[in-house]
Motif scaffolding. Structure first.
Motif, PDB file in Angstrom:
ATOM      1  N   UNK A  10       0.984  -1.234   0.020  1.00 32.67           N
ATOM      2  CA  UNK A  10       0.079   0.002  -0.105  1.00 32.67           C
ATOM      3  C   UNK A  10       0.854   0.977  -0.198  1.00 32.67           C
ATOM      4  N   UNK A  11       2.158   1.184   0.049  1.00 37.63           N
ATOM      5  CA  UNK A  11       2.853   2.122   0.320  1.00 37.63           C
ATOM      6  C   UNK A  11       4.002   2.365  -1.189  1.00 37.63           C
ATOM      7  N   UNK A  12       4.238   3.557  -1.687  1.00 42.38           N
ATOM      8  CA  UNK A  12       5.200   3.857  -2.776  1.00 42.38           C
ATOM      9  C   UNK A  12       6.449   3.405  -2.168  1.00 42.38           C
ATOM     10  N   UNK A  13       7.459   3.299  -3.251  1.00 38.19           N
ATOM     11  CA  UNK A  13       8.964   3.138  -2.996  1.00 38.19           C
ATOM     12  C   UNK A  13       9.334   4.371  -2.381  1.00 38.19           C
ATOM     13  N   UNK A  14       8.946   5.548  -2.753  1.00 36.79           N
ATOM     14  CA  UNK A  14       9.280   6.939  -2.134  1.00 36.79           C
ATOM     15  C   UNK A  14       8.951   6.864  -0.831  1.00 36.79           C
ATOM     16  N   UNK A  15       7.740   6.473  -0.062  1.00 32.56           N
ATOM     17  CA  UNK A  15       7.413   6.121   1.112  1.00 32.56           C
ATOM     18  C   UNK A  15       8.309   5.276   1.937  1.00 32.56           C
ATOM     19  N   UNK A  16       8.335   4.018   1.186  1.00 36.75           N
ATOM     20  CA  UNK A  16       9.116   2.994   1.947  1.00 36.75           C
ATOM     21  C   UNK A  16      10.773   3.589   2.218  1.00 36.75           C
ATOM     22  N   UNK A  17      11.392   4.370   1.449  1.00 37.62           N
ATOM     23  CA  UNK A  17      12.626   4.754   1.876  1.00 37.62           C
ATOM     24  C   UNK A  17      12.684   5.834   2.799  1.00 37.62           C
ATOM     25  N   UNK A  18      11.533   6.703   2.658  1.00 39.62           N
ATOM     26  CA  UNK A  18      11.318   7.885   3.384  1.00 39.62           C
ATOM     27  C   UNK A  18      11.330   7.654   4.966  1.00 39.62           C
ATOM     28  N   UNK A  19      10.873   6.769   5.290  1.00 41.69           N
ATOM     29  CA  UNK A  19      10.657   6.422   6.770  1.00 41.69           C
ATOM     30  C   UNK A  19      11.893   6.249   7.244  1.00 41.69           C
ATOM     31  N   UNK A  20      12.799   5.293   6.973  1.00 41.49           N
ATOM     32  CA  UNK A  20      13.778   5.042   7.585  1.00 41.49           C
ATOM     33  C   UNK A  20      14.999   6.187   7.483  1.00 41.49           C
ATOM     34  N   UNK A  21      14.819   6.935   6.331  1.00 36.97           N
ATOM     35  CA  UNK A  21      15.741   8.133   5.878  1.00 36.97           C
ATOM     36  C   UNK A  21      15.378   9.172   6.912  1.00 36.97           C
ATOM     37  N   UNK A  22      14.175   9.306   7.237  1.00 40.05           N
ATOM     38  CA  UNK A  22      13.981  10.352   8.194  1.00 40.05           C
ATOM     39  C   UNK A  22      14.121  10.395   9.507  1.00 40.05           C
ATOM     40  N   UNK A  23      14.256   8.936   9.912  1.00 39.52           N
ATOM     41  CA  UNK A  23      14.727   8.625  11.313  1.00 39.52           C
ATOM     42  C   UNK A  23      16.321   8.925  11.200  1.00 39.52           C
ATOM     43  N   UNK A  24      16.782   8.719  10.190  1.00 36.07           N
ATOM     44  CA  UNK A  24      18.417   8.841   9.801  1.00 36.07           C
ATOM     45  C   UNK A  24      18.529  10.161  10.058  1.00 36.07           C
ATOM     46  N   UNK A  25      17.859  11.037   9.227  1.00 36.68           N
ATOM     47  CA  UNK A  25      18.093  12.412   9.313  1.00 36.68           C
ATOM     48  C   UNK A  25      17.965  13.259  10.418  1.00 36.68           C
ATOM     49  N   UNK A  26      17.044  12.750  11.404  1.00 35.24           N
ATOM     50  CA  UNK A  26      16.937  13.072  12.835  1.00 35.24           C
ATOM     51  C   UNK A  26      17.917  12.910  13.686  1.00 35.24           C
ATOM     52  N   UNK A  27      18.349  11.512  13.407  1.00 35.98           N
ATOM     53  CA  UNK A  27      19.709  11.320  14.318  1.00 35.98           C
ATOM     54  C   UNK A  27      20.668  12.081  13.837  1.00 35.98           C
ATOM     55  N   UNK A  28      21.072  12.533  12.568  1.00 34.74           N
ATOM     56  CA  UNK A  28      22.256  13.142  12.433  1.00 34.74           C
ATOM     57  C   UNK A  28      22.064  14.592  12.080  1.00 34.74           C
ATOM     58  N   UNK A  29      20.857  14.933  11.931  1.00 34.88           N
ATOM     59  CA  UNK A  29      20.564  16.494  12.011  1.00 34.88           C
ATOM     60  C   UNK A  29      20.386  16.905  10.678  1.00 34.88           C
ATOM     61  N   UNK A  30      20.129  16.170   9.697  1.00 33.20           N
ATOM     62  CA  UNK A  30      20.281  16.378   8.240  1.00 33.20           C
ATOM     63  C   UNK A  30      18.786  17.042   7.703  1.00 33.20           C
ATOM     64  N   UNK A  31      18.735  17.734   6.700  1.00 30.80           N
ATOM     65  CA  UNK A  31      17.628  18.142   6.146  1.00 30.80           C
ATOM     66  C   UNK A  31      16.925  17.230   5.088  1.00 30.80           C
ATOM     67  N   UNK A  32      15.594  17.521   4.817  1.00 31.31           N
ATOM     68  CA  UNK A  32      14.862  17.050   3.852  1.00 31.31           C
ATOM     69  C   UNK A  32      15.637  16.787   2.624  1.00 31.31           C
ATOM     70  N   UNK A  33      16.213  17.735   2.144  1.00 33.12           N
ATOM     71  CA  UNK A  33      17.005  17.732   0.889  1.00 33.12           C
ATOM     72  C   UNK A  33      18.041  16.517   1.015  1.00 33.12           C
ATOM     73  N   UNK A  34      18.749  16.442   2.039  1.00 30.93           N
ATOM     74  CA  UNK A  34      19.516  15.227   2.075  1.00 30.93           C
ATOM     75  C   UNK A  34      18.733  13.908   2.004  1.00 30.93           C
TER      76      UNK A  34
END
Lengths: 336, 358, 302
Positions: free
Chosen positions: A103-127
């Motif tokens: 039920x989820x697009x590939x974009x969504x599938x990658x987005x979830x773990x990446x946003x977790x990673x971005x939060x941990x490392x203080x990176x932006x959405x662009x990253x």
């Protein structure tokens, strides 16, 4: 580097408090996986190889033993604080069809773990956006094509690549590939195997390859080690080429003998070993686990449990009282 | 070819068989213009990836293609049964089981979990009006014993009490117990362990010889075919692209797809860099090219003519290849695709209907 | 490139996704004309519930010269025992009925899915406790409880009614959702999410819930019909006082006051609310048929 020492795991099958049957999935398994290295576990289903992979990926607990991840012994940590360490080991599922949420697009599938990673490392959405595209390119996919799609719009091979890309979002040290190509079309399998091999070289990710297909294990890590597991015990362990060319344990020999021979292209090995069929696994433990099926068993085999070692001066370690090299593997008859 | 004295092993002649599936995008061919002969008493292996049409082909043998699919052209002649494409209703139902035994793709999970194997056997017997049910049970038991199991115990077991390899053997027993002499095995060893797979393959071979069967094995695994089959047919995109004696095809593949497939399999000895992946991916129902060669997009030796021209069917002795680039030597017989006839010697001419693509 | 310049891009991506979703829904609806009929019926009822009562004065006019009048242009469904237009009664009564249905459905689904998801995902002790509570709840017979409750509670507002019906109705949904959760949590993508260290909120909300969406949506729609039957039934039986204008009250008065079962005069008075209930059910059933396709991207896109 990831090492394990004496890992045991027993499953209690259903039957409630009274009649539960115990299945020893792992009986004290030791292993070492170097950074960027490749280790393959081969054996039949139910031998414990999948359980070991799940333990390493933090999806299953273990009863006793010690796992050391990058110098940190897990026993020194509380359950909660182990999770970040186990997260550095990512499991690639056998079934790329169920590994992605339909039920989820590939974009969504990658987005979830990446946003977790971005939060941990203080990176932006662009990253995150950049990283998603980078990872998809790394696994050989066209981000523009793949990102907006749903899993059902991709082939099995592409899905498995997405799964690998998703595992890479958390910058893992090791990938555990559990029969990662068995559900993929034959002509596409080699591509996935080559990708895993490539990731070892390019990212220094180590690969734990779990399979019953010895040839694919060889392809992934010619320089690596092969572990042969039977009913939760490692019965033979050594460099890939040694174990394939000169197996000494009758179980390894049976496994290798069972590989279909491409008649016309290959000549079968001369000393193929045909084991008797799997027997009821409720035999007592004070015997070689393979004894009941072994065509070469002696008195000693049914009264004593052999341990892993170099007995008989073999290059590889084995757990057999009567190690004997046999040439069981098919050799090429013609060159393509 | 194994020579069996049993004259009951039927021959099968599949001629110009096409199966189409109805989709929102119109009727698409899953199998197109297939000519294949199963010689009595031999094991034929059909190899193909997903979407190659191999399972559809197997179902056609029983005229069991389910809607939205239908056999749109061609015939399947089985000795002693006639053209099954023309068969329907009760005749067809009786033919399945009695003449043609079918071991399903997921034989490991196709048993009813609520009934013992014995009960399911009796159901099968009753639905085929078997008078001598005790005789049927006896036959089943001896078949199971033959395959290295305790027949009486297996008949009393439920599905969950049997291992994957045992269930597969039960599937083979159910396919053979009504005395069918044509057996179709669809992916007989998928999801089985190496050692179990080797055992099942050995059993298939032995039972085949002993009972005098004609056997068709459908698989994605070249190794399985190499182990059991006398003849091999390679399918791609709904077509048979190459067929011939197994050893000859594996030892000297002529079609670029067969060659690519063999090269894509990692080996146990030799240089691992010899293994090379096939580029691209197998076509799906909607992406199979309508004209020209179905394999051209992934082909290493593709030419301009592959875009539009139907590949010619080249025959040399027992070997048949459909490829523009295949070199079959001077004595090869080339048949232009337009007027394709049944190619195997000794097969009567069967009238074909329609569906010859431009 | 800074974050701010990319942010809108990311937002557009999710906006595109949402737009594609609604376009897909439209496609699914168009596939069968029956679905469009269902949507039109449901939209009609929604309009009736929201705006209908505004079209009529607070106290409906009575025409004492025409009691139990036969259907005519002025009174399409005739009049009642006081000479009030039946159609007006149906329209003004719809708000209570539909609001109750909506409240019940929301409570049933939120409580049922929430408890089911939590129990199924956590397993172990939480599961045992929650499921025992569910079992206990399922054994409480609804009607007798309502009879008892009605002696102390008047249910003057639709929200109170919906609340009670909702609290009585979530058990079945909870059990079913829990069963689905148990099987889904073994699926590869849920395990992968756990392995990646994604939060429980993410797993439940973004991985499990969408997979169950068709099922939950279906239950929600069916809960609406259930709630309509239940409350109309209660009013019809006369268990509850006739404080509110309600279809159930109309049925009660038509049968017990007007003798609609024995004489034809009050028949339109009886049939009008029945017809409304029937139409509402029909609309819902026709729309439920599309739920599977709406929430399954594969069926939606094709």
């Amino acid at each position: 580097m990831i090492t394990g020492k004496g890992i045991t795991k027993t499953f209690r099958q259903r039957g409630g408090m009274l009649g539960g049957r115990e299945v020893k999935a792992l009986r004290g398994v030791d292993f070492t996986i170097e950074k960027g290295g490749a280790v393959s576990f081969i054996g039949e289903s139910g031998c414990g190889k999948t359980t070991l992979g799940r333990i390493l990926a933090g999806l299953e607990s273990y009863d006793s033993g010690e796992i050391v991840i990058d110098g940190v012994p897990m026993s020194s940590l509380r359950q909660k604080s182990r999770q970040p360490h186990f997260r550095r080991i990512q499991l690639i599922h056998q079934d790329p069809y169920s590994a992605l949420n339909p039920a989820r697009t590939i974009h969504q599938a990658l987005d979830a773990p990446l946003s977790l990673r971005a939060k941990q490392t203080g990176r932006s959405r662009a990253w995150m956006e950049e990283r998603a595209e980078e990872l998809l390119s790394l696994v050989g996919l066209d981000p523009g094509y793949v990102l907006p799609r749903y899993p059902h719009q991709l082939s099995g091979g592409m899905r498995q690549r997405v799964v690998i890309a998703r595992a890479l979002t958390v910058d893992p040290d090791m990938l555990v590939a559990d029969e990662a190509t068995s559900m993929i079309d034959v002509s596409l399998r080699l591509g996935i195997l080559a990708l895993l091999k490539d990731l070892r070289d390019r990212l220094g990710v180590s690969v734990l390859f779990i399979t019953h297909d010895v040839a694919t294990a060889r392809y992934i890590g010619l320089d690596g080690e092969l572990y042969v597991i039977y009913r939760g015990q490692v019965v033979e362990r050594g460099p890939v080429e040694t174990v394939i060319a000169d197996p000494v344990h009758p179980y390894t020999q049976s496994l290798l003998s069972a590989i279909p021979v491409l008649h016309g292209l290959e000549v079968p090995g001369e000393e193929r070993v045909v084991p008797t069929e799997a027997v009821d696994p409720s035999q007592q433990d004070a015997a070689c686990l393979f004894a009941a099926r072994c065509p070469f068993r002696t008195e000693r085999c049914v009264s004593e449990l052999p341990v892993l070692g170099h007995d008989g001066g073999t290059l590889q370690e084995h757990a057999c009282f009567h190690p004997q090299r046999r040439s069981v593997v098919a050799t090429p008859a013609v060159q393509l | 070819m194994s020579v069996t004295s049993d004259k009951r092993a039927p021959g099968v002649r599949i001629s110009d068989l096409s199966v189409v599936y109805r989709t929102p995008a119109g009727e698409l061919p899953a199998v197109r213009g297939i000519d294949l002969e199963l010689v009595p008493g031999t094991i034929t292996g059909v190899v193909g990836e997903s979407g190659s049409g191999k399972s559809t082909l197997a179902l056609s043998l029983l005229n069991a293609v389910q809607p939205p699919g239908r056999i749109s052209a061609g015939s399947v002649e089985i000795d002693g049964l006639g053209d099954v494409v023309a068969l329907g209703g009760d005749d067809l139902r009786r033919a399945r089981g009695r003449h043609v035994g079918y071991v399903f793709q997921a034989a490991q999970s196709s048993l009813n979990p609520l009934k013992t194997v014995g009960k399911q056997l009796l159901d099968l017997g009753r639905s085929h009006d078997v008078e001598d049910l005790p005789g049927l049970v006896k036959e089943a038991r001896s078949l199971l014993d033959r395959m290295g199991m305790d027949g009486a115990r297996v008949l009393d077991s439920h599905q969950h009490e049997l291992s994957g390899g045992m269930r597969q053997r039960v599937g083979i027993m159910l396919a053979l117990v009504l005395n069918a002499h044509l057996v179709v095995l669809d992916e007989p060893t998928t999801a089985l362990d190496m050692i179990t797979q080797a055992t099942i393959l050995r059993i298939i071979r032995e039972v085949h010889e002993e009972r005098g069967l004609t056997t068709l094995v459908i698989t994605h695994d070249l190794g399985v075919v190499a182990e059991v089959a006398d003849r091999l047919a390679v399918m791609y995109g709904g077509r048979v692209v190459e067929q011939g004696p197994t050893r000859e095809v594996l030892g000297d593949p002529r079609h670029p797809y067969t060659r690519g497939l063999l090269q894509a399999i990692p080996r146990l000895v030799g240089d691992i860099d010899e293994a090379r992946a096939l580029p691209g991916r197998p076509p799906t129902l909607g992406t199979i090219p309508a004209d020209g060669c179905v394999f051209r997009e992934r082909c290493a030796v593709r030419m301009d003519v592959c875009e539009t021209g139907e590949p010619p069917v080249l025959t040399q002795g027992p070997r048949i290849v459909a490829c523009h680039a295949a070199d079959m030597g001077p004595e090869a017989v080339t048949e232009p695709a337009k007027e394709r006839q049944t190619v195997t010697a000794g097969v009567g001419d069967t009238p074909t209907t329609g569906e010859e693509q431009a | 490139m800074t974050a701010t310049t990319i942010m809108p891009e990311a937002r557009t991506a999710s906006a595109t996704l949402r737009r594609n979703f609604w376009r897909g829904v439209w496609r699914v609806m168009k596939r069968k004309p029956s679905r469009m009929v269902g949507v039109v019926i449901m939209a009609g009822f929604a309009f009736m519930g929201i705006f209908g009562p505004m079209l009529y004065p607070e106290r409906l006019p009575r025409d004492t010269s025409a009691l139990y009048a036969a259907p005519s242009w002025a009174h399409p469904f005739g009049t009642d025992f006081e000479g009030t237009d039946v159609l007006a009664l149906v329209v003004t009564g719809s708000r209570y009925v539909l609001l109750t249905g909506l409240v019940t459905a929301v409570i049933t689904v939120v409580l049922g899915a929430g408890i089911g998801l939590f129990a199924g995902f956590r397993r172990g002790r939480w599961d045992s406790v929650l499921m025992r509570i569910t079992d206990m709840k399922l054994t409480i017979p609804g009607l007798p409880l309502l009879l008892v409750l009605s002696t102390i509670w008047k249910f003057t507002s639709a929200i109170e009614m919906g609340l009670v019906l909702g609290l009585l109705g979530w058990g079945g949904v909870a059990r079913a959702v829990r069963a689905q959760t148990l099987s889904l949590r073994e699926r590869g993508f849920v395990e992968a999410a756990r392995g990646l260290g994604l939060s429980t909120t993410h797993i439940i909300g973004k991985e499990l819930l969408p997979s169950m969406a068709p099922y939950i949506a279906m239950n929600m729609l069916i809960a609406v019909t259930g709630a309509v039957y239940a409350q109309v039934g209660l009013f019809f039986l006369g268990v509850l006082p006739f404080e509110a204008n309600n279809w159930g009250v109309m049925l009660n008065l038509a049968v017990f006051g007007g003798g609609a079962l024995t004489t034809t005069a009050a028949l339109p008075y009886l049939l009008a609310p029945l017809l409304a209930i029937l139409l509402l059910t029909l609309g819902i059933v026709l729309v439920v048929d599309a739920m599977d396709e709406i929430f399954n991207p594969r069926l939606r896109e094709e």
